[in-house]
Design a protein around this motif. Structure first.
Motif, PDB file in Angstrom:
ATOM      1  N   VAL A 147       0.831  -1.200   0.000  1.00 44.56           N
ATOM      2  CA  VAL A 147       0.000   0.000   0.000  1.00 44.56           C
ATOM      3  C   VAL A 147       0.869   1.256   0.000  1.00 44.56           C
ATOM      4  N   LEU A 148       1.915   1.273   0.821  1.00 47.93           N
ATOM      5  CA  LEU A 148       2.760   2.477   0.896  1.00 47.93           C
ATOM      6  C   LEU A 148       3.741   2.560  -0.268  1.00 47.93           C
ATOM      7  N   GLY A 149       3.943   1.449  -0.952  1.00 43.48           N
ATOM      8  CA  GLY A 149       4.894   1.435  -2.053  1.00 43.48           C
ATOM      9  C   GLY A 149       4.251   1.644  -3.416  1.00 43.48           C
ATOM     10  N   SER A 170      -0.141   3.818  11.751  1.00 45.33           N
ATOM     11  CA  SER A 170       1.101   4.208  12.439  1.00 45.33           C
ATOM     12  C   SER A 170       2.203   4.537  11.438  1.00 45.33           C
ATOM     13  N   GLU A 171       2.275   3.785  10.333  1.00 44.16           N
ATOM     14  CA  GLU A 171       3.266   4.112   9.286  1.00 44.16           C
ATOM     15  C   GLU A 171       2.976   5.485   8.682  1.00 44.16           C
ATOM     16  N   MET A 172       1.681   5.747   8.460  1.00 49.03           N
ATOM     17  CA  MET A 172       1.299   7.018   7.846  1.00 49.03           C
ATOM     18  C   MET A 172       1.655   8.194   8.745  1.00 49.03           C
ATOM     19  N   THR A 173       1.437   8.023  10.048  1.00 47.49           N
ATOM     20  CA  THR A 173       1.787   9.081  11.005  1.00 47.49           C
ATOM     21  C   THR A 173       3.292   9.349  10.958  1.00 47.49           C
ATOM     22  N   ALA A 174       4.072   8.259  10.882  1.00 44.56           N
ATOM     23  CA  ALA A 174       5.530   8.413  10.807  1.00 44.56           C
ATOM     24  C   ALA A 174       5.932   9.185   9.551  1.00 44.56           C
ATOM     25  N   LEU A 175       5.273   8.872   8.418  1.00 46.95           N
ATOM     26  CA  LEU A 175       5.589   9.566   7.169  1.00 46.95           C
ATOM     27  C   LEU A 175       5.188  11.042   7.237  1.00 46.95           C
ATOM     28  N   GLN A 176       4.039  11.302   7.870  1.00 52.28           N
ATOM     29  CA  GLN A 176       3.584  12.691   8.018  1.00 52.28           C
ATOM     30  C   GLN A 176       4.559  13.485   8.888  1.00 52.28           C
ATOM     31  N   ASP A 177       5.094  12.817   9.909  1.00 50.41           N
ATOM     32  CA  ASP A 177       6.086  13.466  10.763  1.00 50.41           C
ATOM     33  C   ASP A 177       7.343  13.828   9.975  1.00 50.41           C
ATOM     34  N   GLU A 178       7.609  13.037   8.918  1.00 46.23           N
ATOM     35  CA  GLU A 178       8.775  13.335   8.062  1.00 46.23           C
ATOM     36  C   GLU A 178       8.447  14.402   7.030  1.00 46.23           C
ATOM     37  N   GLY A 179       7.209  14.904   7.057  1.00 47.74           N
ATOM     38  CA  GLY A 179       6.830  15.998   6.162  1.00 47.74           C
ATOM     39  C   GLY A 179       6.108  15.565   4.898  1.00 47.74           C
ATOM     40  N   LEU A 180       5.798  14.307   4.765  1.00 49.68           N
ATOM     41  CA  LEU A 180       5.058  13.860   3.591  1.00 49.68           C
ATOM     42  C   LEU A 180       3.561  14.066   3.805  1.00 49.68           C
ATOM     43  N   GLU A 181       2.868  14.206   2.682  1.00 47.91           N
ATOM     44  CA  GLU A 181       1.426  14.332   2.749  1.00 47.91           C
ATOM     45  C   GLU A 181       0.838  12.960   2.426  1.00 47.91           C
ATOM     46  N   VAL A 182       0.083  12.394   3.333  1.00 45.36           N
ATOM     47  CA  VAL A 182      -0.502  11.071   3.073  1.00 45.36           C
ATOM     48  C   VAL A 182      -2.001  11.119   3.327  1.00 45.36           C
ATOM     49  N   HIS A 183      -2.771  10.671   2.338  1.00 45.31           N
ATOM     50  CA  HIS A 183      -4.220  10.650   2.493  1.00 45.31           C
ATOM     51  C   HIS A 183      -4.747   9.248   2.294  1.00 45.31           C
ATOM     52  N   GLY A 192       5.172  14.116  -1.830  1.00 40.92           N
ATOM     53  CA  GLY A 192       6.229  14.845  -1.139  1.00 40.92           C
ATOM     54  C   GLY A 192       7.543  14.119  -1.256  1.00 40.92           C
ATOM     55  N   GLY A 193       8.388  14.289  -0.267  1.00 41.02           N
ATOM     56  CA  GLY A 193       9.710  13.669  -0.321  1.00 41.02           C
ATOM     57  C   GLY A 193      10.656  14.510  -1.158  1.00 41.02           C
ATOM     58  N   SER A 194      11.891  14.037  -1.307  1.00 37.21           N
ATOM     59  CA  SER A 194      12.915  14.838  -1.993  1.00 37.21           C
ATOM     60  C   SER A 194      12.563  15.109  -3.455  1.00 37.21           C
ATOM     61  N   ASP A 195      11.946  14.137  -4.140  1.00 46.00           N
ATOM     62  CA  ASP A 195      11.619  14.356  -5.555  1.00 46.00           C
ATOM     63  C   ASP A 195      10.152  14.756  -5.759  1.00 46.00           C
ATOM     64  N   ASN A 196       9.442  15.007  -4.663  1.00 41.43           N
ATOM     65  CA  ASN A 196       8.053  15.454  -4.708  1.00 41.43           C
ATOM     66  C   ASN A 196       7.151  14.624  -5.622  1.00 41.43           C
ATOM     67  N   THR A 197       7.281  13.338  -5.535  1.00 41.38           N
ATOM     68  CA  THR A 197       6.469  12.460  -6.372  1.00 41.38           C
ATOM     69  C   THR A 197       5.132  12.130  -5.703  1.00 41.38           C
ATOM     70  N   ILE A 198       4.189  11.688  -6.519  1.00 41.67           N
ATOM     71  CA  ILE A 198       2.911  11.226  -5.979  1.00 41.67           C
ATOM     72  C   ILE A 198       2.830   9.715  -6.170  1.00 41.67           C
ATOM     73  N   VAL A 199       2.581   9.036  -5.082  1.00 43.07           N
ATOM     74  CA  VAL A 199       2.426   7.580  -5.148  1.00 43.07           C
ATOM     75  C   VAL A 199       1.001   7.237  -4.747  1.00 43.07           C
ATOM     76  N   THR A 200       0.277   6.519  -5.615  1.00 40.60           N
ATOM     77  CA  THR A 200      -1.074   6.105  -5.242  1.00 40.60           C
ATOM     78  C   THR A 200      -1.156   4.578  -5.244  1.00 40.60           C
ATOM     79  N   SER A 201      -2.011   4.068  -4.396  1.00 41.62           N
ATOM     80  CA  SER A 201      -2.176   2.621  -4.370  1.00 41.62           C
ATOM     81  C   SER A 201      -3.585   2.262  -3.941  1.00 41.62           C
TER      82      SER A 201
END
Ligand code: ADP
Length: 372
Positions: free
Chosen positions: A85-87, A129-142, A238-247
């Protein structure tokens, strides 16, 4: 197993109150299900006495060393979906089996105690919990969810009230499935509910389950005659290359297949059974194609036209799941079984169906080699 595109398992539940005192007709050792030899001999149907799977889960006895708890079942069959899902992958998990064999327990279970939580709840928990961790790193996750039911080849949205309309005033009870030449399959007029916590998600699932029962009662039908689909959509940006990943991930509680010849039914009931049996047959054919490297290559996601799409077009179930039954997706199937003799014929059908989806050959035992 993580490299596997298709993972097929079975789960044997414990005896329940109404089966007390009955003979146990199935046992598990390693990844093999054994049919009791006497039962096999007396049955007209049983031609095979051993079935091998990627994973055979024995949940009959909590005190046994190989006991498969909810937690263990999650580790074996569903945990890998968190990474999918996250990949940015598509994934599906199906439960198939006779009513009363543990489909709901396996997918949902109980919210409390935590030890009773089923696979979907565990996945949502890990995911948040993974999503919260990613949000803490500054990523946008919905995260958004849908809950649908397929009954007699009609799709119903389980997240809208029976007589209610959507905010835009349009009825959303019977969403339509469309095939777009570029975007692939999409469902029009269905509620995409945003979820931001585990509790939020549980509320929606419980609401959807209530709607399922209400709808079934209104139609004088059994809810077990419908396929229930829980769809999870995640977008990460988000992330360094500001890509959008959907799953997308699907959890599917499949309606049970019944034998039309032995079940004497007519009229509406026959229509129901025919739709169920046909959709399961088409589903099996899609998963079979995914499990074989030579046909898997041709299962391209979003393929809107041609030969390939025809494999999915045969039923609403396969059409709805077509993106997740294509190309790089990961699929898991769990056949649920009762250990009791009274359910043997049904259990045998489930074993046969599960092994049709992915045939695993058992190595012949070199028994005589030792004696010589
Ligand atoms: P289904 O959804 O296939 O109709 P359920 O999940 O409702 O079946 O299970 C039927 C019964 O068997 C319930 O009483 C449930 O508590 C019990 N059961 C199913 N699976 C298990 C399991 N793994 N461990 C303990 N009890 C189980």
């Amino acid at each position: 197993t993580d490299k596997e595109a298709v993972c097929v398992g079975v789960r044997l539940r414990p005896f329940v109150a109404y089966e007390q005192g009955q003979q146990q007709c199935l046992t598990i050792s390693g990844n093999v299900v054994h049919v009791d030899p006497n039962v096999a001999e007396q049955s007209q149907k049983a031609k095979v006495s051993e079935f091998a799977f990627d994973c055979a889960m024995d949940s009959t006895d909590p005190d046994a060393p190989d006991y498969v708890s909810q937690d263990r079942c999650y580790d074996l069959m569903a945990k890998r979906m968190v990474d999918h899902v996250l990949g940015g992958y598509f994934s599906c998990l199906f439960c198939y089996g006779q009513t009363g064999t543990g489909k709901t327990t396996t997918i949902m279970g109980k919210v409390e105690p935590v030890s009773k939580q089923g696979l979907l709840l565990r996945l949502m928990n890990d995911l948040f919990s993974e999503m919260t961790a990613l949000q803490d790193e500054g990523l946008e996750v919905h995260c958004k969810v849908q809950m649908l039911e397929v009954y007699n080849e009609k799709v119903r949205d389980l997240l809208v009230p029976m007589n209610g309309n959507s905010k835009d005033g349009k009825s959303r009870h019977h969403p339509e499935v469309h095939v777009h030449p570029k975007l692939g399959v999409y469902v029009k007029g269905v509620a995409d509910e945003p979820v931001d916590s585990f509790e939020n998600c549980v509320q929606l699932i419980e609401y959807g389950n209530t709607m399922k029962t209400v709808a079934a009662t209104a139609m004088n039908a059994k809810s077990s005659r419908a396929h229930t689909i829980f769809k999870l959509m995640v977008e990460k940006r988000g992330g360094s290359d500001n890509t959008i990943v959907t799953s997308e991930a699907f959890f599917v509680d499949l309606a049970g297949r019944e034998n039309e010849k032995t079940t004497k039914v007519s009229g509406e009931r026959l229509v129901e059974l025919t739709f169920i049996n046909q959709s399961l047959m088409w589903l099996a054919s899609c998963i079979q194609a995914l499990a074989k490297p030579e046909t898997r290559k041709s299962m391209v996601p979003g393929a809107g036209t041609g030969n390939l799409m025809s494999r999915f077009r045969n039923s609403k179930l396969t059409l709805l799941l077509s993106n997740a039954l294509s190309g790089n997706s990961k699929t898991s199937m769990i056949g649920t079984l009762s250990p009791a003799l009274a359910n043997f014929e049904e259990s045998y059908s489930t074993l046969t169906f599960a092994s049709t989806v992915k045939n695993i050959k058992i190595k012949a035992k070199p028994a005589s080699a030792v004696d010589k």
